[in-house]
Design a protein around this motif. Sequence first.
Motif, PDB file in Angstrom:
ATOM      1  N   THR A 111      30.579  52.399  44.558  1.00 20.81           N
ATOM      2  CA  THR A 111      31.036  51.061  44.951  1.00 20.81           C
ATOM      3  C   THR A 111      31.958  51.136  46.160  1.00 20.81           C
ATOM      4  O   THR A 111      31.840  50.328  47.094  1.00 20.81           O
ATOM      5  N   ALA A 115      31.341  49.541  49.863  1.00 24.46           N
ATOM      6  CA  ALA A 115      32.301  48.618  50.466  1.00 24.46           C
ATOM      7  C   ALA A 115      32.740  49.099  51.846  1.00 24.46           C
ATOM      8  O   ALA A 115      32.948  48.296  52.762  1.00 24.46           O
ATOM      9  N   THR A 120      28.636  44.943  49.254  1.00 26.52           N
ATOM     10  CA  THR A 120      29.181  44.685  47.919  1.00 26.52           C
ATOM     11  C   THR A 120      28.067  44.125  47.033  1.00 26.52           C
ATOM     12  O   THR A 120      27.136  43.476  47.524  1.00 26.52           O
ATOM     13  N   ARG A 122      27.479  41.895  43.516  1.00 28.61           N
ATOM     14  CA  ARG A 122      28.067  41.031  42.486  1.00 28.61           C
ATOM     15  C   ARG A 122      26.934  40.351  41.730  1.00 28.61           C
ATOM     16  O   ARG A 122      26.098  39.673  42.330  1.00 28.61           O
ATOM     17  N   GLU A 131      30.534  43.541  38.970  1.00 25.90           N
ATOM     18  CA  GLU A 131      30.638  43.944  40.369  1.00 25.90           C
ATOM     19  C   GLU A 131      30.517  45.455  40.467  1.00 25.90           C
ATOM     20  O   GLU A 131      30.981  46.184  39.582  1.00 25.90           O
ATOM     21  N   CYS A 208      21.505  47.528  42.680  1.00 24.00           N
ATOM     22  CA  CYS A 208      22.305  46.304  42.700  1.00 24.00           C
ATOM     23  C   CYS A 208      21.499  45.199  42.020  1.00 24.00           C
ATOM     24  O   CYS A 208      20.328  45.003  42.330  1.00 24.00           O
TER      25      CYS A 208
END
Length: 208
Positions: A111, A115, A120, A122, A131, A208
């Motif tokens: 993560t 970033a 990102t 979510r 997240e 993701c």
Amino acid sequence: MVSQGPRSHHSQNFVLQVHCKAVRALLASLLVLALWCVPSTPAPQRSGQPQIRIPDLERRIHALINKERTNRKLKPLELEEQLSKVARAHSQDMARRDFFSHVNPDGEDPTARGAAKGYTCRKIAGNVITEGLAENIFQGNLYSRIHIRGTEKSYDWNSSEKIAMEGVTGWMKSPGHRENILTRTYQKTGMGIAISKNDKVYVTQLFC
């Protein structure tokens, strides 16, 4: 590297107007610079070594992962280039710094690495918000065995297909990796592969 030629050429045209000793000194410096700038020649392929094309291997592993999902009536994952860049950077880092972990030597987990590159993740499922990125990693090798006879070496080379199959099969036999592959809520994936100088193959898949 292409631009080095014109720069050297213009410098030589200019120094023709200066003192002979300065010409010799500058030419010596240019020679050292030219030798320093010559790119290193890649190691030649060894006898019987198959060509491993990283983009093809990435796509093949992605296809095998989606086959595992669709066999269980799950939607295939979308291979996303931005997320693949994050995965590829981690594989390259592992190959370069010779480690194998979800957390790099700088203390960054998947993560945090995402970033740092502006990515990102979510997810909202009902009243649950999650997240972060999930990750599978695999380390294989270009060959399965090496034979030494006197000063000669020969290798039992792994094909691209064998490397792909070993990676996915290993993940599917591991409960944690299998869960990542078959999680229903994941929609996107990133795939990145790097090969180290000592013939290790690093595979990173992000979800993701």
